[in-house]
Structures are given as structure tokens and as C-alpha cells.
Design an enzyme around this catalytic site. Structure first.
Site, short mmCIF file in Angstrom:
data_model
loop_
_atom_site.label_atom_id
_atom_site.label_comp_id
_atom_site.label_asym_id
_atom_site.label_seq_id
_atom_site.Cartn_x
_atom_site.Cartn_y
_atom_site.Cartn_z
N TYR A 90 -4.44 2.10 15.96
CA TYR A 90 -3.26 2.24 16.69
C TYR A 90 -3.63 2.22 18.27
CZ TYR A 90 -0.93 3.61 12.55
OH TYR A 90 -0.37 3.27 11.19
N ARG A 107 0.91 -1.17 -0.11
CA ARG A 107 -0.14 -0.06 -0.11
C ARG A 107 0.87 1.29 0.10
NH1 ARG A 107 -3.00 2.90 4.90
NH2 ARG A 107 -3.49 4.84 3.62
N GLU A 131 -7.39 8.41 6.38
CA GLU A 131 -7.83 9.13 7.59
C GLU A 131 -8.08 10.54 7.60
OE1 GLU A 131 -4.23 8.73 10.43
OE2 GLU A 131 -4.27 6.64 10.33
N GLU A 164 -3.63 0.02 8.25
CA GLU A 164 -2.55 0.43 9.20
C GLU A 164 -2.65 -0.16 10.53
OE1 GLU A 164 -1.41 4.60 9.45
OE2 GLU A 164 -1.88 4.73 7.43
N HIS A 167 -3.25 10.78 0.75
CA HIS A 167 -2.72 10.63 2.11
C HIS A 167 -2.15 12.26 2.64
CE1 HIS A 167 -0.99 7.59 5.04
NE2 HIS A 167 -0.79 8.61 5.61
N ASN A 204 -7.68 1.67 10.06
CA ASN A 204 -6.26 1.98 10.59
C ASN A 204 -6.30 2.06 12.16
OD1 ASN A 204 -5.70 2.50 7.99
ND2 ASN A 204 -4.90 4.84 8.36
#
Ligand code: IFM
Length: 454
Positions: A295, A82, A171, A365, A126, A293
Site C-alpha cells: 500500500y 482471491r 498479513e 493486494e 484473514h 500486499n
């Protein structure tokens, strides 16, 4: 024996599960002089905005070293890569004249990936908005969404024959919040809730781009949205209400329109344009999968009487919530709590929230910032999160792939080069060499992937 050798093998993922690594153009490409300027060039030029005072002018110099990087990806044994396409490299002015050299770069990259047996997975946006568009009003304007769809068509016409899996935006929540509401990322605007049109125009850009890609024959399209469980700081009504509102901004503002075709209650009225309902039909253009994504989870309470520091950000008092530190968990070098069970909670929670309407998921991600080449803590992180992902799949959540953030150490936005997310170390101290050194986590992942394909 390294700690990683003593681990239990990972559980078996489905045979057709897609394994990949992620990067983004502005964070790795460099060769800034060979493209049009973006908002990030303007942002980093202002002293004090990037903590170590650096820019991404050279970054990992991936533009010139992509062959070496593709060889690293192939040697790792992942199925897919990606990357993002730099809008100002393809259209230096944001619209109008196309840069042949810019498109040629992505053509070469895609050819190199295909020759190495790695599936190219481009992301169209992005965060590197062409400066020419930003100067005219950027994402505050509907026009930028329309220009984005044209750009999507240009890229698809060139690499759509070889790149079959596409991501429209990365995002949009962070881009809205950090870039336009709080001014901590480019373009550095402090609009607070006046940033809501930026959210709407990105969603519209997504829907228009899905249509443009389909018109160009692309059949496998998703978006990469950031998500994380929100945990109230206490059971008090004030904390619960604040946490619910934060959850709406992070987990529903961008997902509800795409998945359900509507905004959460009370939001549509705040959005710009004459016909938000008509826009929602575009935004809800069906996707083939939905990218996550992940985290960390966030603990959130009622607003505090003063501005708060959180995760390197200064948050103004006017916000109707305040994120709190999550104690009792290990932390990455970025200070982010490591909570793999929150990953399972997130994914099963999305299943509960959206039921049959939830498209198949792809983890676009997941990763962590740690110093060092013998990065056992990154191995712990990835191992823990892959097990957490597997648990969610066992509970019935349809997840089709997982991409590690990131292949390389890179330019981590307002942190500069201080946070290292790579499976491969890049020696930024020697800019002429920018030597790539695979870390222990790279070797661990390669072996883990071999074990997935006996
Ligand atoms: O580096 C970023 C990436 O650009 C977007 N997602 C989060 C990563 C780590 O902060």
C-alpha cells in the site's frame, strides 16, 4: 473524454500473468447469524472500537449475493478471485464439529467461479479467529496453530479439487501489531512486544497448513504478507536505527523465517516453545510463491517524547520508533501517501535481500480508498502502481500475478464503512438493496485487461 481515456496503454505483462481481485470473508459476507462468532464480532460489539459504530453483521451480504458478485468478477475479465474462508463459518467452535452449511457455501461459491471461468484462490485466515479459540488464549497459544492445520485440511478436502491456488494467512504482521500489540483491531490486546508469540504461532500455523494442504493434494501454495519500504526520517544514527527496527518488524520478521528458515538476529531467543529451531523447519516448508500486499512506504524516526497519532492509530510512547507523515505526496482518502516508485523499490529490494532464495512473487493486494463512483484517482493509483510493478519485472523480479484490493467497498475493520476500497460501489445507505455499481476504475481495468490479451 474522461481523464482515463487519454492515458498511455499499460505496458504488456507476460501472457501467463494472473490478474485478479481480492476480498475477505469478514469484510463482505455478512450472514453473521449463520456462522460461529469470531473475535471481530466481540470487538465490534464494544462501543467506540469501530469509528463509525458499525459491525460486519450484514456487510455486503455477499453470502446471499455471491452469484451477482461472481458475475461482476467475470464481467471484469480477471482470471482469478482471491476470497477468504471464514474459519468460524466452517468450524463454529474453532475445532471439532464442522458446519455442513458453512462448507456448502464455499462449495457453491467455488462452483459458481469455475462455471464463470474464474480461478478460485482461497485464503484460509484473514483475521476472523473463532471466538471459542480466542477465549482459550487464541494466537498466544501454540494450540491455535495446530487447530488451524486441522481446519486447513477440512477446507482442502472440500474445495481442493477445484481451488488449486491457496493462501494460508493474510498479513500476520498487521494481525500481530494492530490486533495484539496495539489493540486497535480484534482481539484488542495491548501486549506490545509480548505479542511476539502471536507472530511465532501464526508462522507455525502457516507451515503446518502448508503440510496439511500438500497432504490433501494441493500443489500451489503461498502466503500474503504486507511489505513496504521503510525510509529513515533523517540520516542521524537514532533515526536510522529506529527505521531499521521497524523494517525488521514489517519486512523481515515474517519473511526471513519463510524464505530463509531463520529469524532475524536476536529474535529467535524471544520466541516461545521448547524448540524454536524445530518450528523453523516447519515454518520454512517450501511455498510455491510468496504474496505481497503493498500500500505505502513508511517514514520512521526515533521515538518521540509523547504518544503519536499516525494513520488513524494512536501509538504508545514505549515503541522504539515513531512513524512520521510523508509529506509531498498525494494522499488517498485514508490519508495514505501514494508513492508508486516505492512499489518498484520494495520489489527490487526484496530481490536484493533474498536473491535466489526469493520465491516467485504474486501481488496479493494493492489498492486505495477513495470516495465516489467516478473514481479517477483510483485509476491513477492503479495505473501508476502497475507501471511501477512492470518496472520491477523489467529489472528481473519474477512476479506472476496481481490482485486488486478490493472487488467491493466493504467493512474496513476499525474504520467501519468509512473507507471505500472497491472497484464496485456498494450502497450501504440502503441496507435492503446494497446495490452494486461498478465505478469508473472497474471500466478502466476491464479495458486495460482486454488490451493485455489482444
Ligand atoms: O482491508 C484491508 C485488508 O483486509 C488487509 N489489507 C489491507 C486492506 C486495506 O486496509
Amino acid at each position: 473524454m474522461a481523464a482515463s481515456d487519454a492515458r498511455e496503454p499499460l505496458p504488456q505483462f507476460p501472457r501467463e500473468f494472473l490478474w485478479g481481485v481480492s476480498t475477505s470473508a469478514h469484510q463482505i459476507e455478512g450472514a453473521a447469524g449463520l456462522r460461529g462468532p469470531s473475535v471481530w464480532d466481540a470487538f465490534t460489539a464494544v462501543p467506540g472500537r469501530v469509528k463509525d459504530g458499525t459491525t460486519a453483521d450484514v456487510a455486503c451480504d455477499h453470502y446471499h449475493r455471491y452469484r451477482e458478485d461472481v458475475a461482476l468478477i467475470a464481467e471484469l475479465g480477471v482470471d482469478a478471485y482471491r476470497f477468504s474462508v471464514s474459519w468460524p463459518r466452517v468450524l463454529p467452535g474453532g475445532s471439532g464439529e464442522v458446519s455442513a452449511a458453512g462448507l456448502d457455501f464455499y462449495d457453491r461459491l467455488v462452483d459458481e467461479l469455475c462455471a464463470a471461468g474464474v480461478r478460485p484462490v482461497p485464503t484460509l485466515f484473514h483475521w476472523d479467529t473463532p471466538l471459542a479459540l480466542a477465549d482459550r488464549g487464541g494466537w498466544r497459544l501454540r494450540d491455535t496453530a495446530e487447530r488451524f492445520a486441522e481446519y486447513a485440511a477440512v477446507v482442502a478436502a472440500r474445495i481442493g479439487d477445484r481451488a488449486q491456488k491457496w493462501i494460508t494467512l493474510n498479513e500476520p504482521a498487521e494481525h500481530t501489531l494492530l490486533g495484539h500489540a496495539l489493540g486497535q483491531h480484534a482481539p484488542g490486546e495491548h501486549l506490545l512486544f509480548d505479542a511476539l508469540p502471536v507472530a511465532h504461532h501464526q508462522l507455525l500455523a502457516h507451515g503446518l497448513a502448508v503440510r496439511a494442504l500438500r497432504a490433501a493434494g494441493v500443489t500451489d501454495i503461498g502466503i500474503a504478507n504486507s511489505h513496504g519500504p521503510t525510509w529513515p526520517a533523517s540520516s542521524s544514527a537514532a533515526d536510522t536505527e529506529a527505521a531499521d527496527f521497524y523494517d525488521l518488524l514489517l519486512n523481515r520478521l515474517f519473511a526471513d523465517p519463510i524464505v530463509l528458515g531463520r529469524y532475524p538476529e536476536g529474535i529467535a531467543e524471544l520466541m516461545p516453545g521448547d524448540d524454536v529451531e524445530a518450528d523453523l523447519k516447519v515454518i520454512a516448508e517450501p511455498v510455491d510463491w510468496y504474496g505481497i500486499n503493498f500500500y505505502q512506504p513508511t517514514k520512521v524516526g526515533a521515538p518521540l517524547p509523547t504518544a503519536t497519532e499516525f494513520s488513524g492509530l494512536t501509538l504508545p510512547q514505549e515503541l522504539p520508533f515513531s512513524p512520521r507523515e510523508l509529506d509531498d505526496y498525494p494522499r488517498t482518502d485514508f490519508g495514505w501517501p501514494v508513492v508508486p516508485e516505492a512499489f518498484t523499490e520494495l520489489l527490487t529490494g526484496l530481490g536484493d535481500r533474498y536473491g535466489d532464495r526469493l520465491p516467485p512473487l504474486v501481488i496479493t493486494e494493492n489498492g486505495c480508498s477513495y470516495e465516489g463512483i467516478d473514481d479517477q484517482r483510483r485509476i491513477d493509483y492503479l495505473d501508476g502502481h502497475l507501471r511501477a510493478l512492470h518496472r520491477a519485472m523489467e529489472a528481473g523480479i519474477d512476479v506472476r500475478g496481481y490482485f486488486v484490493w478490493s472487488l467491493l467497498d466493504n467493512f474496513e475493520w476499525a474504520e467501519g464503512y468509512r473507507q471505500r476500497f472497491g472497484l464496485v460501489h456498494v450502497d450501504f445507505a440502503d441496507p435492503a438493496a446494497l446495490t452494486r455499481t461498478p465505478k469508473a476504475s472497474y471500466a478502466w481495468l476491464r479495458e486495460a485487461l482486454r488490451a493485455q490479451r489482444p
